[in-house]
Design a protein around this motif. Structure first.
Motif, PDB file in Angstrom:
ATOM      1  N   GLY A   1      36.364 -23.050  72.863  1.00  0.00           N
ATOM      2  CA  GLY A   1      37.711 -22.808  72.379  1.00  0.00           C
ATOM      3  C   GLY A   1      37.799 -22.052  71.081  1.00  0.00           C
ATOM      4  O   GLY A   1      36.789 -21.665  70.470  1.00  0.00           O
ATOM      5  N   GLU A   2      39.036 -21.857  70.667  1.00  0.00           N
ATOM      6  CA  GLU A   2      39.383 -21.207  69.418  1.00  0.00           C
ATOM      7  C   GLU A   2      40.231 -22.175  68.602  1.00  0.00           C
ATOM      8  O   GLU A   2      41.061 -22.902  69.158  1.00  0.00           O
ATOM      9  N   VAL A   3      40.034 -22.156  67.300  1.00  0.00           N
ATOM     10  CA  VAL A   3      40.760 -23.065  66.413  1.00  0.00           C
ATOM     11  C   VAL A   3      41.450 -22.240  65.333  1.00  0.00           C
ATOM     12  O   VAL A   3      40.820 -21.392  64.683  1.00  0.00           O
ATOM     13  N   PHE A   4      42.732 -22.491  65.139  1.00  0.00           N
ATOM     14  CA  PHE A   4      43.505 -21.814  64.094  1.00  0.00           C
ATOM     15  C   PHE A   4      44.132 -22.880  63.205  1.00  0.00           C
ATOM     16  O   PHE A   4      44.650 -23.893  63.702  1.00  0.00           O
ATOM     17  N   GLY A   5      44.069 -22.662  61.909  1.00  0.00           N
ATOM     18  CA  GLY A   5      44.608 -23.645  60.983  1.00  0.00           C
ATOM     19  C   GLY A   5      45.397 -23.004  59.862  1.00  0.00           C
ATOM     20  O   GLY A   5      45.102 -21.883  59.431  1.00  0.00           O
ATOM     21  N   LEU A   6      46.385 -23.733  59.377  1.00  0.00           N
ATOM     22  CA  LEU A   6      47.207 -23.284  58.252  1.00  0.00           C
ATOM     23  C   LEU A   6      47.584 -24.516  57.444  1.00  0.00           C
ATOM     24  O   LEU A   6      47.936 -25.559  58.012  1.00  0.00           O
ATOM     25  N   GLY A   7      47.518 -24.401  56.132  1.00  0.00           N
ATOM     26  CA  GLY A   7      47.822 -25.555  55.306  1.00  0.00           C
ATOM     27  C   GLY A   7      48.316 -25.174  53.936  1.00  0.00           C
ATOM     28  O   GLY A   7      48.216 -24.014  53.510  1.00  0.00           O
ATOM     29  N   ALA A   8      48.859 -26.172  53.239  1.00  0.00           N
ATOM     30  CA  ALA A   8      49.342 -25.965  51.867  1.00  0.00           C
ATOM     31  C   ALA A   8      49.176 -27.264  51.093  1.00  0.00           C
ATOM     32  O   ALA A   8      49.228 -28.360  51.663  1.00  0.00           O
TER      33      ALA A   8
ATOM     34  N   ASN B   1      42.014 -31.056  78.247  1.00  0.00           N
ATOM     35  CA  ASN B   1      41.988 -32.305  77.483  1.00  0.00           C
ATOM     36  C   ASN B   1      41.629 -32.112  76.016  1.00  0.00           C
ATOM     37  O   ASN B   1      41.754 -33.054  75.225  1.00  0.00           O
ATOM     38  N   THR B   2      41.163 -30.945  75.654  1.00  0.00           N
ATOM     39  CA  THR B   2      40.852 -30.703  74.241  1.00  0.00           C
ATOM     40  C   THR B   2      41.724 -29.602  73.636  1.00  0.00           C
ATOM     41  O   THR B   2      41.518 -29.208  72.491  1.00  0.00           O
ATOM     42  N   SER B   3      42.691 -29.104  74.399  1.00  0.00           N
ATOM     43  CA  SER B   3      43.652 -28.136  73.866  1.00  0.00           C
ATOM     44  C   SER B   3      44.826 -28.909  73.279  1.00  0.00           C
ATOM     45  O   SER B   3      45.496 -29.676  73.994  1.00  0.00           O
ATOM     46  N   ASN B   4      45.082 -28.729  71.992  1.00  0.00           N
ATOM     47  CA  ASN B   4      46.140 -29.525  71.357  1.00  0.00           C
ATOM     48  C   ASN B   4      46.647 -28.864  70.094  1.00  0.00           C
ATOM     49  O   ASN B   4      46.020 -27.936  69.560  1.00  0.00           O
TER      50      ASN B   4
ATOM     51  N   PRO C   1      49.672 -30.642  75.493  1.00  0.00           N
ATOM     52  CA  PRO C   1      50.668 -30.278  76.514  1.00  0.00           C
ATOM     53  C   PRO C   1      50.255 -30.692  77.921  1.00  0.00           C
ATOM     54  O   PRO C   1      51.099 -31.078  78.742  1.00  0.00           O
ATOM     55  N   GLN C   2      48.959 -30.623  78.207  1.00  0.00           N
ATOM     56  CA  GLN C   2      48.446 -31.061  79.496  1.00  0.00           C
ATOM     57  C   GLN C   2      47.280 -32.017  79.252  1.00  0.00           C
ATOM     58  O   GLN C   2      46.487 -31.810  78.337  1.00  0.00           O
TER      59      GLN C   2
END
Length: 474
Positions: free
Chosen positions: A336-343, A370-373, A405-406
């Motif tokens: 998978g790919e992981v994208f993050g944003l924070g402050a 099951n690991t897409s969230n 979602p699934q």
């Protein structure tokens, strides 16, 4: 009867001008006490070469003479031979019978390490001085010197250790019965899916090297290793054995719950605008690998960015983002790919206390549903400036929400109509006992409690843990 030096000192040759060849030279034997006094006097009167001769004879008589080693180190410092002086100071430290002598020798060894351009050794010797520091003033001076050395030394090493007894070391479910959206199914969880109590050990290490530094920028290469291991309690092993028999599966071993992570990171940080604005940014790239249960999960490449502003004298703001690509996964669930944003906003109050508020958003797009969230986390932190009794205190409250979602689950397996939804709430209290340090490392104690609710009972859990760790004072 006082001991005499093994080798006689020819005092007239050492301290007096040469006499006529025909005149006899009187030979005088000195006691050890007299030799030490003469060595101290010669060093104080600017005769380091004579001090070396005297200490050489003293050490022939007693190789464990800590004062002779110290005077020899001081003389070698005067003669601009810091490497030899540091080794002599190390022997003075080793043979000193009390803390005062060890403190003095370690301080000299630290100074000579700096002169020898060995800042890492100087930091080690400063930590040794902290063991024998006689008072608070000395400890503050050591901390200030250590900060200077940290700026000088291009190498940096950090170590964090933690030992955590917990009632849920494997992040397991509260119950063995599978319940989906409030409706029980025919499924029951095996020994790896239910909460097991035990102890978690963590070792987090990092080694950094400054590649380039200027007034406005800094480039750093760092290597990090994170190791977590689990030891199940005897009750947990008995519970797991019973569940394994019921579910006709194998009994889990401690190694199955261990995790390891290694990362190589290159970061470039730079100032933005005038220095007094304290505004900065950083970009980085990381290459890492993750293991779980002794098997490799995936490799990764990660890009990070950070931007910081000093909004006022007491308020700061930091925004950060990341994008991660997982490579060579063990299976679809690790892909998978992981994208993050924070402050994060931190504010220092007038009484010295500090408030931190941070929010983080994460989107994981995996090769398995099951690991897409998508996850959102809010953390509120408060740090007290004044200690409470012997400890500095900080607290935190963490709220989390995850949406899948699934999701495929149940017996027989099927798609959940509304996917999977988790809500978590955790609180922690952290105590730092800085007055009970050894070599500048002091113990920490963290109490963490919380729970996670889910529409799938496998992911409903509770945690109560008490962690004992170590942290550097400077």
């Amino acid at each position: 009867m006082r001991r005499s030096l093994a080798a006689a000192f020819t005092l007239a040759m050492l301290v007096a001008p040469p006499l006529a060849a025909a005149e006899p030279i009187p030979e005088q034997h000195l006691s050890l006490e007299q030799g030490r006094l003469l060595a101290v006097h010669s060093l104080g009167t600017g005769k380091p070469e004579l001090t070396l001769d005297l200490t050489r004879a003293l050490l022939r008589a007693d190789r464990r003479d800590h004062l002779a080693w110290y005077l020899r180190a001081a003389a070698q410092a005067r003669l601009k031979t810091p490497g030899a002086g540091r080794r002599s100071a190390a022997r003075a430290y080793r043979f000193s019978p009390d803390s005062a002598g060890k403190f003095r020798a370690a301080q000299l060894a630290a100074r000579l390490s700096v002169q020898d351009e060995r800042p890492t050794l100087a930091q080690i010797w400063l930590r040794r001085t902290a063991i024998h520091a006689p008072d608070d003033v000395s400890e503050k001076r050591i901390a200030a010197d250590y900060k200077i050395l940290r700026r000088i030394n291009p190498w940096s090493f950090q170590l964090r250790g933690e030992l955590k007894p917990s009632n849920n070391v494997n992040n397991g479910a509260d119950s063995t019965l599978e319940v989906i959206d409030g409706v029980p199914t025919l499924g029951r969880f095996g020994p790896r899916s239910v909460a097991l109590e035990g102890t978690v050990g963590v070792l987090d290490m990092s080694l950094s090297r400054r590649l380039h530094e200027s007034r406005y920028s800094l480039t750093t290469l760092s290597l990090r290793g994170y190791v977590q291991r689990v030891a199940l309690s005897s009750d947990a092993k008995a519970k797991a054995a019973t569940l394994a028999q019921q579910s006709r599966t194998s009994v889990p071993r401690n190694s199955e719950f261990g995790s390891t992570y290694a990362e190589l990171n290159l970061t470039h940080a730079f100032a933005i605008g005038a220095p007094e604005r304290k505004s900065s940014a950083a970009i980085g790239i990381s290459f890492g690998s993750a293991w779980y249960g002794g098997d490799k999960s995936y490799d990764l490449i990660k890009l990070t960015a950070r931007r910081s502003w000093q909004l006022s004298a007491r308020t700061g703001l930091t925004v950060h983002g990341m994008a991660e690509q997982r490579l060579d996964p063990r299976g679809p669930s690790q892909d998978g790919e992981v994208f993050g944003l924070g402050a994060r906003v931190n504010r220092k109050l007038q009484n010295g206390d500090q408030i931190d508020v941070s929010v983080a958003l994460r989107d994981i797009r995996s090769g398995h549903v099951n690991t897409s969230n998508r996850t959102a986390t809010l953390r509120l932190g408060y740090q007290f400036a004044k200690p409470l009794g012997p400890a500095k205190v900080s607290t935190g409250l963490i709220l989390g929400r995850s949406d899948y979602p699934q999701f495929i689950a149940g017996f027989p397996a099927r798609h959940l109509p509304d996917g999977r939804e988790d809500t978590s709430l955790y609180a922690d209290v952290n105590l730092f006992f800085e007055d009970y340090d050894y070599a500048g490392f002091a113990p920490t104690l963290r109490l963490r409690a919380g729970k996670k609710d889910s529409n799938h009972s496998r992911f409903q859990s509770r945690e109560l843990s008490l962690s004992l760790g170590i942290q550097s004072k400077f």
